[in-house]
Structure formats: structure tokens, C-alpha cells
Design a protein around this motif. Sequence first.
Motif, short mmCIF file in Angstrom:
data_model
loop_
_atom_site.label_atom_id
_atom_site.label_comp_id
_atom_site.label_asym_id
_atom_site.label_seq_id
_atom_site.Cartn_x
_atom_site.Cartn_y
_atom_site.Cartn_z
N ILE A 48 0.84 -1.21 0.00
CA ILE A 48 0.00 0.00 0.00
C ILE A 48 0.87 1.25 0.00
CG2 ILE A 48 -1.66 1.35 1.36
CD1 ILE A 48 -2.90 -1.04 -0.13
N LYS A 49 1.92 1.26 0.82
CA LYS A 49 2.84 2.41 0.84
C LYS A 49 3.49 2.60 -0.53
CE LYS A 49 4.12 2.07 5.70
NZ LYS A 49 5.18 1.68 6.65
N LYS A 50 3.98 1.51 -1.10
CA LYS A 50 4.64 1.57 -2.41
C LYS A 50 3.66 2.06 -3.47
CE LYS A 50 7.02 -1.40 -5.71
NZ LYS A 50 6.81 -2.64 -6.40
N ALA A 51 2.46 1.52 -3.49
CA ALA A 51 1.46 1.91 -4.48
C ALA A 51 1.09 3.38 -4.34
CB ALA A 51 0.21 1.03 -4.34
N SER A 52 0.98 3.84 -3.11
CA SER A 52 0.63 5.24 -2.87
C SER A 52 1.73 6.17 -3.35
CB SER A 52 0.34 5.48 -1.39
OG SER A 52 -0.79 4.72 -1.00
N LEU A 53 2.98 5.81 -3.08
CA LEU A 53 4.11 6.62 -3.56
C LEU A 53 4.16 6.64 -5.08
CD1 LEU A 53 6.91 5.57 -1.03
CD2 LEU A 53 5.78 7.80 -1.19
N GLU A 54 3.93 5.50 -5.69
CA GLU A 54 3.93 5.43 -7.16
C GLU A 54 2.79 6.27 -7.74
OE1 GLU A 54 5.82 0.92 -7.52
OE2 GLU A 54 3.65 1.18 -7.33
N LEU A 55 1.65 6.24 -7.09
CA LEU A 55 0.52 7.03 -7.56
C LEU A 55 0.84 8.52 -7.45
CD1 LEU A 55 -2.37 7.05 -8.63
CD2 LEU A 55 -3.18 6.92 -6.26
N GLU B 23 0.97 2.77 -14.00
CA GLU B 23 1.04 1.33 -14.27
C GLU B 23 1.64 0.58 -13.08
OE1 GLU B 23 -0.26 -0.35 -16.74
OE2 GLU B 23 -0.82 1.34 -18.02
N GLN B 24 2.75 1.12 -12.53
CA GLN B 24 3.40 0.49 -11.38
C GLN B 24 2.48 0.54 -10.16
OE1 GLN B 24 4.78 2.80 -13.42
NE2 GLN B 24 6.99 2.56 -13.54
N SER B 25 1.81 1.68 -9.97
CA SER B 25 0.90 1.82 -8.84
C SER B 25 -0.25 0.82 -8.94
CB SER B 25 0.35 3.25 -8.79
OG SER B 25 -0.54 3.40 -7.70
N ARG B 26 -0.76 0.67 -10.15
CA ARG B 26 -1.85 -0.28 -10.35
C ARG B 26 -1.39 -1.70 -10.02
NH1 ARG B 26 -5.30 -3.42 -12.22
NH2 ARG B 26 -7.35 -2.86 -12.97
N ALA B 27 -0.18 -2.06 -10.44
CA ALA B 27 0.36 -3.39 -10.17
C ALA B 27 0.52 -3.60 -8.66
CB ALA B 27 1.69 -3.58 -10.88
N SER B 28 1.00 -2.60 -7.95
CA SER B 28 1.18 -2.72 -6.50
C SER B 28 -0.15 -2.84 -5.77
CB SER B 28 1.98 -1.53 -5.95
OG SER B 28 3.29 -1.53 -6.50
N PHE B 29 -1.14 -2.02 -6.18
CA PHE B 29 -2.47 -2.14 -5.57
C PHE B 29 -3.09 -3.50 -5.88
CE2 PHE B 29 -2.74 2.63 -5.20
CZ PHE B 29 -2.98 2.67 -3.84
N SER B 30 -2.86 -4.02 -7.09
CA SER B 30 -3.38 -5.35 -7.45
C SER B 30 -2.75 -6.43 -6.58
CB SER B 30 -3.13 -5.65 -8.92
OG SER B 30 -3.89 -4.77 -9.73
N ASP B 31 -1.45 -6.31 -6.33
CA ASP B 31 -0.79 -7.29 -5.44
C ASP B 31 -1.37 -7.22 -4.03
OD1 ASP B 31 0.82 -8.11 -7.52
OD2 ASP B 31 2.58 -6.94 -6.88
N ALA B 32 -1.66 -6.02 -3.55
CA ALA B 32 -2.27 -5.86 -2.22
C ALA B 32 -3.68 -6.46 -2.21
CB ALA B 32 -2.31 -4.39 -1.83
#
Length: 181
Positions: free
Chosen positions: A108-115, A121-130
Motif C-alpha cells: 500500500i505504501k509503495k502503491a501510494s508513492l507510485e501514484l 502502471e506500477q501503482s496499479r500493479a502494487s495495488f493489485s498485489d495488495a
Amino acid sequence: ELRNQQLAKAQQEKDNKAKVASEAKSEEERRVLEANRMTDELYSKLISAGDKRIESGNLDGAEESFQQAKETKPKERYPQERLNWITKERFRLKDEQLAQEKEYNNLIKKASLELSAKKYEQSRASFSDAAEIRPDDAIIKEKLAEIDAILLDITAKQKEQGERMARFDALMAQARQHNKG
């Protein structure tokens, strides 16, 4: 002759007492055997129920069955072995849950930073993994929908930009042709 009668009567009373004592002993032995049989039957049912509950993942129910089995036959080792296993399994599951929670928080932290950095695209992948860890998380669903809307908008703008560039290139080509001629 009176003496013989008294001796015979005394012998008969002795035999009767021995018979009554023997019958009482046999009755007591029968009761003990029946109680042992019932204890064995109860113990077997409790062990079977505990094992089935473990197979189905019901650790609380299994623990209850094995505890009762242990109380039914305190000298048996199997119920205590299963109770020990249940305790270890609970610790293992708790550790696994904590590891998943840590991984979820990191994603979630990683996805938020990417967003925030507009790395959609990276943020979406991280949120999908979460979302694989917590599939019903409403916040993740909202973020994924937000990112999908942004990506759709970007795609539409890129298409529009491409079309404008194609029109511009066509106009420039016409202008060159016109200047040559």
C-alpha cells in the motif's frame, strides 16, 4: 445328630455367603468392564472428532475434543500431542498473518508513492498485489478504479494528440506542396 445338622447348616450358610460374595464380585467386574468399554468408546469418538476438526481447520473445536479426550483418559499421550500441535499451529498461523499484514502495508505504501509520482502502471500493479492479500478491501478497489480512470483518460488524450499530429502533418504536407507549386 444335632451336631451334624448344625454343621450342615453352618456349611450351607458359608456356601451361601461365598456364592453371594462371588456374584457380587462378578457383578462388580461386569460393571468395571462396562465402564471401561464406555470410556474407550467415548475416548475414540473424541479423538476421531478432534482429528476431523483439525482436517476442516476448526482448531477451537479440535482443541475442545482433545481436551475432553485427555480428561477421559489422562494417561494417553495422543491427546496431549495433538493439543501441543494445535498450539504450535496457532503460532504459525499468527506469524503467517503478521507477515501478510506487513507485506500488505508495504504494498500500500509503495502503491501510494507510485501514484503520487504519477507512475500509474506500477501503482496499479502494487495495488493489485495488495488486493490478492485482501480481495474485499474497499479502499484498494477505489484506488484501482481511480487509476483505471486516469489511464483511460491518458489513453484518450494520447489518441487525440496522435490524431492532431496526423492532421498537422497532413496540413504541413499540403503547405509544402502548395509552396512548391
